[in-house]
Scaffold this active site. Structure first.
Site, short mmCIF file in Angstrom:
data_model
loop_
_atom_site.label_atom_id
_atom_site.label_comp_id
_atom_site.label_asym_id
_atom_site.label_seq_id
_atom_site.Cartn_x
_atom_site.Cartn_y
_atom_site.Cartn_z
N PRO A 2 15.76 35.54 -28.79
CA PRO A 2 16.76 36.28 -29.57
C PRO A 2 16.95 35.66 -30.95
O PRO A 2 17.12 34.45 -31.08
CB PRO A 2 18.03 36.13 -28.72
CG PRO A 2 17.54 35.83 -27.34
CD PRO A 2 16.29 35.04 -27.53
N GLU A 3 16.88 36.50 -31.98
CA GLU A 3 17.10 36.04 -33.34
C GLU A 3 18.46 36.56 -33.81
O GLU A 3 19.24 37.08 -33.02
CB GLU A 3 15.94 36.48 -34.23
CG GLU A 3 14.61 35.85 -33.79
CD GLU A 3 13.46 36.15 -34.72
OE1 GLU A 3 13.69 36.62 -35.85
OE2 GLU A 3 12.30 35.91 -34.33
N LYS A 57 22.50 31.55 -35.06
CA LYS A 57 22.22 32.15 -33.76
C LYS A 57 23.17 31.63 -32.68
O LYS A 57 22.89 31.74 -31.49
CB LYS A 57 20.77 31.91 -33.37
CG LYS A 57 19.79 32.63 -34.28
CD LYS A 57 18.39 32.72 -33.72
CE LYS A 57 17.69 31.38 -33.71
NZ LYS A 57 16.29 31.50 -33.25
N HIS A 90 19.30 33.66 -12.02
CA HIS A 90 19.37 32.89 -13.27
C HIS A 90 20.71 33.03 -13.98
O HIS A 90 20.80 32.76 -15.18
CB HIS A 90 18.22 33.31 -14.20
CG HIS A 90 16.87 33.08 -13.60
ND1 HIS A 90 16.39 31.82 -13.32
CD2 HIS A 90 15.90 33.95 -13.21
CE1 HIS A 90 15.18 31.91 -12.80
NE2 HIS A 90 14.86 33.19 -12.72
N ARG A 109 14.79 30.69 -18.54
CA ARG A 109 14.07 29.49 -18.99
C ARG A 109 15.00 28.30 -19.25
O ARG A 109 14.53 27.20 -19.51
CB ARG A 109 13.25 29.82 -20.24
CG ARG A 109 12.19 30.89 -19.96
CD ARG A 109 11.36 31.24 -21.17
NE ARG A 109 10.53 30.13 -21.60
CZ ARG A 109 9.67 30.19 -22.62
NH1 ARG A 109 9.53 31.34 -23.29
NH2 ARG A 109 8.94 29.16 -22.96
N LYS A 150 9.14 23.76 -54.89
CA LYS A 150 8.71 23.60 -53.50
C LYS A 150 7.27 24.12 -53.32
O LYS A 150 6.95 25.23 -53.72
CB LYS A 150 9.64 24.36 -52.56
CG LYS A 150 11.07 23.82 -52.53
CD LYS A 150 11.13 22.46 -51.87
CE LYS A 150 12.56 22.03 -51.57
NZ LYS A 150 13.43 21.94 -52.75
N ARG A 259 3.54 29.09 -36.00
CA ARG A 259 4.08 30.40 -35.65
C ARG A 259 3.12 31.48 -36.10
O ARG A 259 2.50 31.39 -37.16
CB ARG A 259 5.46 30.63 -36.31
CG ARG A 259 6.50 29.55 -36.02
CD ARG A 259 6.78 29.39 -34.54
NE ARG A 259 7.36 30.59 -33.96
CZ ARG A 259 8.66 30.87 -33.98
NH1 ARG A 259 9.52 30.05 -34.58
NH2 ARG A 259 9.10 31.97 -33.40
#
Length: 269
Positions: A2-3, A57, A90, A109, A150, A259
């Site tokens: 989930p973002e 989050k 769970h 998890r 950067k 990623r």
């Protein structure tokens, strides 16, 4: 995982059921999540939930004596259910409410978290976070200043929670595509005009994802147990090798910062 949009959708879903309700009991079936659930969280019993907010989050359940901090981790979800419904395998934490409902935390998890913070103090997990991407603090001028000099790839840079919170992998891919920026381009080399467009696209993509109920790829469900529908709107994420929706060039895929990154080598420079 989930973002930000998925967490915001969860916040919106649970808020009407929780604000003004008293927590009559907290049931911790398994305290071994990403971090052990602290004993202090028992202080929430007997307290009224004053408000439910989100920071990055993390969901914050505010009471007069402190606030519970909930992170959904990789596979966590929150449901509002009648308290009479028995827990499943769970279901690790319940907040039993005076309304007869229960806020139930499910996490196969066990990489999520339940923590406890004191009033008017930032918990250590919140203290180093950058601005919210949908707030007025996240501007082109701010991002341009942070990116100055950067050499970091822009995708890694924008996913750094100290720069801005909540732009996870899915939404970084989508926003970079919408802005026409190559994900490996050095953050400090992007023009002010492109930075301004990128900020606008981040805000637009995240706002639309929230409107669509978030993105369900595997585990995410909202407070009613329903999936999010933004997955149907994805332009590039998870579509390596498929035609670009703009130019039909096959979408490229590579790992950036471990990623998966999907982009169009023609449309993104």
């Amino acid at each position: 995982m989930p973002e930000l949009p998925e967490v915001e959708v969860s916040r919106m879903g649970i808020t009407p059921h929780m604000v003004g309700q008293t927590v009559t009991k907290i049931i911790v079936r398994n305290p071994k999540l990403r971090w052990p659930i602290p004993e202090e969280i028992q202080q929430i019993e007997g307290q009224v939930i004053r408000k439910v907010t989100r920071r990055a989050k993390y969901l914050l359940l505010h009471t007069d004596v402190g606030y519970a901090i909930v992170h959904l981790g990789m596979s966590g979800s929150l449901r509002i259910l009648p308290a009479s419904i028995p827990p499943e395998k769970h279901d690790h934490v319940d907040l039993v409410l005076s309304s007869g409902e229960v806020l139930r935390y499910n996490d196969p998890r066990r990489f999520g978290a339940w923590l406890w913070g004191l009033p008017d103090l930032d918990h250590k997990v919140l203290s180093q976070l950058g601005p919210e991407p949908l707030s007025n603090d996240f501007t082109a001028e701010y991002l341009q200043e942070r990116a100055k000099g950067k050499r970091t790839a822009i995708k890694q840079f924008i996913m750094d929670n100290k720069v801005v919170v909540g732009v996870g992998n899915i939404y970084a891919n989508e926003s970079l595509f919408s802005a026409g920026i190559h994900p490996k381009r050095a953050a400090g080399e992007i023009s002010p005009e492109k930075i301004a467009l990128f900020v606008d696209e981040i805000k637009s993509v995240l706002a639309f994802a929230i409107e669509q109920g978030g993105t369900t790829l595997k585990d995410f469900k909202n407070a009613d147990g329903k999936p999010g529908y933004f997955a149907q709107e994805l332009q590039v994420y998870g579509k390596g090798g498929k035609p670009c929706p703009r130019c039909d060039n096959p979408l490229s895929e590579m790992k950036i910062g471990q990623r998966a990154s999907v982009f169009c080598s023609e449309c993104q420079k």
